[in-house]
Scaffold this motif. Structure first.
Motif, PDB file in Angstrom:
ATOM      1  N   HIS A 109       0.834  -1.208   0.000  1.00 41.22           N
ATOM      2  CA  HIS A 109       0.000   0.000   0.000  1.00 41.22           C
ATOM      3  C   HIS A 109       0.863   1.250   0.000  1.00 41.22           C
ATOM      4  O   HIS A 109       0.570   2.237  -0.704  1.00 41.22           O
ATOM      5  N   SER A 110       1.931   1.256   0.780  1.00 40.57           N
ATOM      6  CA  SER A 110       2.811   2.423   0.871  1.00 40.57           C
ATOM      7  C   SER A 110       3.546   2.673  -0.436  1.00 40.57           C
ATOM      8  O   SER A 110       3.672   3.817  -0.876  1.00 40.57           O
ATOM      9  N   ARG A 111       4.031   1.608  -1.077  1.00 42.04           N
ATOM     10  CA  ARG A 111       4.847   1.762  -2.292  1.00 42.04           C
ATOM     11  C   ARG A 111       4.023   1.990  -3.547  1.00 42.04           C
ATOM     12  O   ARG A 111       4.425   2.743  -4.437  1.00 42.04           O
ATOM     13  N   PHE A 112       2.899   1.302  -3.648  1.00 39.28           N
ATOM     14  CA  PHE A 112       2.147   1.325  -4.899  1.00 39.28           C
ATOM     15  C   PHE A 112       0.746   1.917  -4.767  1.00 39.28           C
ATOM     16  O   PHE A 112       0.097   2.178  -5.782  1.00 39.28           O
ATOM     17  N   GLY A 113       0.266   2.057  -3.545  1.00 33.27           N
ATOM     18  CA  GLY A 113      -1.087   2.573  -3.347  1.00 33.27           C
ATOM     19  C   GLY A 113      -2.168   1.536  -3.565  1.00 33.27           C
ATOM     20  O   GLY A 113      -3.358   1.864  -3.613  1.00 33.27           O
ATOM     21  N   TYR A 114      -1.794   0.267  -3.693  1.00 33.96           N
ATOM     22  CA  TYR A 114      -2.781  -0.779  -3.938  1.00 33.96           C
ATOM     23  C   TYR A 114      -3.471  -1.178  -2.634  1.00 33.96           C
ATOM     24  O   TYR A 114      -2.848  -1.241  -1.577  1.00 33.96           O
ATOM     25  N   ASP A 115      -4.758  -1.481  -2.730  1.00 36.90           N
ATOM     26  CA  ASP A 115      -5.531  -1.912  -1.565  1.00 36.90           C
ATOM     27  C   ASP A 115      -5.625  -3.428  -1.528  1.00 36.90           C
ATOM     28  O   ASP A 115      -5.675  -4.104  -2.561  1.00 36.90           O
ATOM     29  N   ASN A 116      -5.680  -3.947  -0.321  1.00 38.59           N
ATOM     30  CA  ASN A 116      -5.934  -5.368  -0.079  1.00 38.59           C
ATOM     31  C   ASN A 116      -7.449  -5.562  -0.139  1.00 38.59           C
ATOM     32  O   ASN A 116      -8.177  -5.060   0.702  1.00 38.59           O
ATOM     33  N   VAL A 117      -7.921  -6.307  -1.145  1.00 38.42           N
ATOM     34  CA  VAL A 117      -9.366  -6.488  -1.319  1.00 38.42           C
ATOM     35  C   VAL A 117      -9.802  -7.934  -1.131  1.00 38.42           C
ATOM     36  O   VAL A 117     -10.968  -8.278  -1.321  1.00 38.42           O
ATOM     37  N   SER A 123      -5.052 -23.507   4.999  1.00 34.34           N
ATOM     38  CA  SER A 123      -4.247 -24.455   5.763  1.00 34.34           C
ATOM     39  C   SER A 123      -2.843 -24.598   5.185  1.00 34.34           C
ATOM     40  O   SER A 123      -1.908 -24.974   5.897  1.00 34.34           O
ATOM     41  N   GLU A 124      -2.673 -24.290   3.896  1.00 32.23           N
ATOM     42  CA  GLU A 124      -1.372 -24.444   3.259  1.00 32.23           C
ATOM     43  C   GLU A 124      -0.664 -23.121   3.034  1.00 32.23           C
ATOM     44  O   GLU A 124       0.567 -23.050   3.098  1.00 32.23           O
ATOM     45  N   ALA A 125      -1.380 -22.055   2.751  1.00 31.67           N
ATOM     46  CA  ALA A 125      -0.757 -20.762   2.482  1.00 31.67           C
ATOM     47  C   ALA A 125      -1.793 -19.655   2.607  1.00 31.67           C
ATOM     48  O   ALA A 125      -2.996 -19.907   2.660  1.00 31.67           O
ATOM     49  N   ILE A 126      -1.293 -18.419   2.664  1.00 30.14           N
ATOM     50  CA  ILE A 126      -2.151 -17.231   2.650  1.00 30.14           C
ATOM     51  C   ILE A 126      -2.237 -16.733   1.217  1.00 30.14           C
ATOM     52  O   ILE A 126      -1.238 -16.716   0.497  1.00 30.14           O
ATOM     53  N   THR A 127      -3.416 -16.327   0.778  1.00 25.34           N
ATOM     54  CA  THR A 127      -3.545 -15.621  -0.493  1.00 25.34           C
ATOM     55  C   THR A 127      -4.123 -14.242  -0.211  1.00 25.34           C
ATOM     56  O   THR A 127      -5.017 -14.093   0.632  1.00 25.34           O
ATOM     57  N   ILE A 128      -3.580 -13.235  -0.900  1.00 26.32           N
ATOM     58  CA  ILE A 128      -4.040 -11.860  -0.746  1.00 26.32           C
ATOM     59  C   ILE A 128      -4.253 -11.274  -2.137  1.00 26.32           C
ATOM     60  O   ILE A 128      -3.417 -11.437  -3.033  1.00 26.32           O
ATOM     61  N   SER A 220      -3.684  -8.245  -8.717  1.00 30.63           N
ATOM     62  CA  SER A 220      -2.750  -9.339  -8.492  1.00 30.63           C
ATOM     63  C   SER A 220      -3.173 -10.178  -7.292  1.00 30.63           C
ATOM     64  O   SER A 220      -3.821  -9.678  -6.366  1.00 30.63           O
ATOM     65  N   ARG A 221      -2.781 -11.430  -7.310  1.00 30.39           N
ATOM     66  CA  ARG A 221      -2.950 -12.316  -6.156  1.00 30.39           C
ATOM     67  C   ARG A 221      -1.571 -12.822  -5.747  1.00 30.39           C
ATOM     68  O   ARG A 221      -0.844 -13.383  -6.563  1.00 30.39           O
ATOM     69  N   ILE A 222      -1.247 -12.611  -4.469  1.00 30.56           N
ATOM     70  CA  ILE A 222       0.021 -13.072  -3.923  1.00 30.56           C
ATOM     71  C   ILE A 222      -0.244 -14.246  -2.993  1.00 30.56           C
ATOM     72  O   ILE A 222      -1.207 -14.252  -2.232  1.00 30.56           O
ATOM     73  N   GLU A 223       0.644 -15.237  -3.060  1.00 31.51           N
ATOM     74  CA  GLU A 223       0.598 -16.373  -2.153  1.00 31.51           C
ATOM     75  C   GLU A 223       1.830 -16.296  -1.261  1.00 31.51           C
ATOM     76  O   GLU A 223       2.949 -16.120  -1.754  1.00 31.51           O
ATOM     77  N   LEU A 224       1.655 -16.408   0.057  1.00 34.56           N
ATOM     78  CA  LEU A 224       2.781 -16.276   0.959  1.00 34.56           C
ATOM     79  C   LEU A 224       2.669 -17.193   2.158  1.00 34.56           C
ATOM     80  O   LEU A 224       1.601 -17.696   2.490  1.00 34.56           O
ATOM     81  N   LEU A 225       3.813 -17.382   2.818  1.00 27.02           N
ATOM     82  CA  LEU A 225       3.903 -18.140   4.059  1.00 27.02           C
ATOM     83  C   LEU A 225       4.758 -17.369   5.050  1.00 27.02           C
ATOM     84  O   LEU A 225       5.667 -16.636   4.653  1.00 27.02           O
ATOM     85  N   CYS A 226       4.475 -17.575   6.337  1.00 25.30           N
ATOM     86  CA  CYS A 226       5.229 -16.888   7.384  1.00 25.30           C
ATOM     87  C   CYS A 226       5.625 -17.877   8.466  1.00 25.30           C
ATOM     88  O   CYS A 226       4.972 -18.901   8.672  1.00 25.30           O
ATOM     89  N   GLY A 227       6.699 -17.535   9.186  1.00 25.41           N
ATOM     90  CA  GLY A 227       7.082 -18.253  10.386  1.00 25.41           C
ATOM     91  C   GLY A 227       7.334 -19.730  10.186  1.00 25.41           C
ATOM     92  O   GLY A 227       8.012 -20.150   9.248  1.00 25.41           O
ATOM     93  N   ARG A 228       6.795 -20.545  11.100  1.00 25.90           N
ATOM     94  CA  ARG A 228       7.017 -21.987  11.086  1.00 25.90           C
ATOM     95  C   ARG A 228       6.587 -22.611   9.763  1.00 25.90           C
ATOM     96  O   ARG A 228       7.252 -23.510   9.239  1.00 25.90           O
ATOM     97  N   GLN A 229       5.459 -22.148   9.208  1.00 29.59           N
ATOM     98  CA  GLN A 229       4.978 -22.725   7.951  1.00 29.59           C
ATOM     99  C   GLN A 229       5.935 -22.416   6.805  1.00 29.59           C
ATOM    100  O   GLN A 229       6.161 -23.250   5.933  1.00 29.59           O
ATOM    101  N   ALA A 230       6.505 -21.205   6.814  1.00 29.53           N
ATOM    102  CA  ALA A 230       7.479 -20.847   5.782  1.00 29.53           C
ATOM    103  C   ALA A 230       8.730 -21.708   5.911  1.00 29.53           C
ATOM    104  O   ALA A 230       9.281 -22.196   4.912  1.00 29.53           O
ATOM    105  N   LEU A 231       9.196 -21.912   7.152  1.00 30.37           N
ATOM    106  CA  LEU A 231      10.377 -22.747   7.376  1.00 30.37           C
ATOM    107  C   LEU A 231      10.117 -24.173   6.922  1.00 30.37           C
ATOM    108  O   LEU A 231      10.971 -24.796   6.270  1.00 30.37           O
ATOM    109  N   ALA A 232       8.949 -24.722   7.254  1.00 29.46           N
ATOM    110  CA  ALA A 232       8.619 -26.093   6.854  1.00 29.46           C
ATOM    111  C   ALA A 232       8.597 -26.220   5.336  1.00 29.46           C
ATOM    112  O   ALA A 232       9.091 -27.205   4.766  1.00 29.46           O
ATOM    113  N   TYR A 233       8.021 -25.219   4.662  1.00 27.17           N
ATOM    114  CA  TYR A 233       7.945 -25.245   3.197  1.00 27.17           C
ATOM    115  C   TYR A 233       9.348 -25.191   2.585  1.00 27.17           C
ATOM    116  O   TYR A 233       9.685 -25.987   1.699  1.00 27.17           O
ATOM    117  N   LEU A 234      10.172 -24.261   3.060  1.00 28.98           N
ATOM    118  CA  LEU A 234      11.515 -24.113   2.506  1.00 28.98           C
ATOM    119  C   LEU A 234      12.370 -25.339   2.801  1.00 28.98           C
ATOM    120  O   LEU A 234      13.195 -25.736   1.971  1.00 28.98           O
TER     121      LEU A 234
END
Length: 384
Positions: A109-117, A123-128, A220-234
């Motif tokens: 939002h700060s860099r591009f002005g895009y809103d999260n809609v 259970s596997e990942a976040i999509t935004i 755009s749609r972004i798929e991401l992981l954080c924390g323990r789930q990101a570590l497990a995936y990597l």
């Protein structure tokens, strides 16, 4: 009486005692209300807590007005004081995911002005979903900025501003809000109206990994992981790449180049195999020149090869050519004719031989689950 929401007092509290106010049979279990609860209900894009109330397992938690409804797998006695315990690993993982999402959305939002809609914590990942297009290169830059914010270990601020302050406060929200508004702020990164639970400091998120970005509607749609789930995936990706590295006899960071070389070599080999097959099929076809209808059985081969053999024989036999490649119980077929319409014949054959497939009037292709003798019997009876 409004329930005391302990998860807003201390999001790290994992156990508490509470009194059972009501317990009613409901679809899937028993719906229980308590005078106080540590169980966060589904809301704000964050799934609910799970755990136990007394001896009952908590299957779902939802909010209805001032009440928090706990769906349990067994009834609890009204008036009883019970021990409550949440699944902390699940709670903390969800806090990591939700806090990481805030940081990523704030940066975008700060860099591009895009809103999260659109926000879905699966259970596997976040999509935004965002209102503008994000390139793969920009995705890398966003990921680095998000992780740099994590390494700074910034303290999370959660507060309820008064009406005058809220009126001039720049914050993200998907809709107009009234009454007490809960603001979650990661200083210099994101300020957002949110009812979800978050880590106390960004360092607890551990890391953010942005997996993909794709076009979605006009944005755009972004798929991401954080924390323990990101570590497990990597870790899983690393383990897989290490196996590939051994198979390709290449260093872990050189597997892509090694795979590209093998793909090129395989393509050349497949091209040569096709040439040799075509020569073999042409020679085989010569034996059926002018023979009329032909029924051939071959060893298992690729469906494209079955088709090319049928084409080669069809060009010289002067009738219908049917090629079956495989073994009893599993044959692929290719059938062609230069005179009749095969589609009705194909439907009848599929019905009789447990087959599936089809095609155009002059050529059909598919598979059957039948023996050679059953296929020969069908073709023999078909001629009568």
């Amino acid at each position: 009486m409004a329930v005391e929401k302990l998860y807003y007092v201390n999001q790290y509290q994992t156990e508490a005692e509470a009194q059972v106010l009501t317990c009613e049979a409901a679809k899937g279990g028993w719906r229980v209300t308590l005078d106080r609860t540590i169980f966060y209900p589904t809301g704000g894009g964050q799934p609910c807590d799970l755990g136990k109330i007394g001896s009952a397992r908590v299957l779902d938690v939802s909010e209805a007005g001032d009440e928090i409804l706990h769906l349990c797998d067994k009834p609890l006695a009204v008036g009883e004081t019970v021990s409550c315990k949440i699944d902390w690993a699940r709670r903390f993982a969800l806090m990591q995911q939700h806090s990481g999402e805030h940081i990523v959305s704030g940066i975008i939002h700060s860099r591009f002005g895009y809103d999260n809609v659109g926000f879905h914590m699966g259970s596997e990942a976040i999509t935004i979903d965002y209102t503008g297009e994000i390139t793969p290169q920009e995705l890398k830059e966003i990921e680095l900025a998000a992780n740099e914010a994590i390494w700074k270990n910034i303290e999370t601020e959660i507060f309820y501003p008064d009406a005058d302050t809220l009126a001039v406060l720049p914050y993200r929200s998907k809709k107009a809000l009234t009454g007490a508004v809960r603001i979650v702020r990661f200083p210099d990164l994101d300020t957002c109206a949110c009812c979800g639970l978050h880590v106390a400091r960004t360092g607890e998120i551990g890391l953010v990994k942005l997996l993909s970005v794709t076009r979605f509607h006009a944005g755009s749609r972004i798929e991401l992981l954080c924390g323990r789930q990101a570590l497990a995936y990597l870790s899983a990706v690393y383990d897989q790449n290490r196996e590939i590295s051994a198979l390709l006899s290449a260093k872990p960071l050189q597997t892509a180049a090694a795979a590209a070389r093998q793909k090129e070599e395989l393509g050349a080999a497949q091209y040569r195999i096709t040439q040799l097959e075509n020569e073999l099929f042409s020679q085989k076809a010569e034996a059926f020149a002018g023979k009329g209808d032909v029924l051939l059985f071959e060893a298992p081969m690729q469906s494209a090869s079955v088709r090319r053999l049928a084409d080669a024989v069809l060009a010289v036999c002067g009738g219908r050519c049917a090629v079956f490649a495989g073994e009893d119980g599993a044959y692929q077929y290719a059938i062609g004719t230069q005179q009749d319409d095969l589609r009705e014949f194909c439907r009848a054959m599929n019905a009789a031989l447990q087959g599936r497939g089809g095609g155009k009037a002059g050529f059909v292709q598919g598979s059957v689950s039948a023996s050679r003798s059953e296929i020969e019997s069908f073709f023999s009876n078909e001629k009568r």
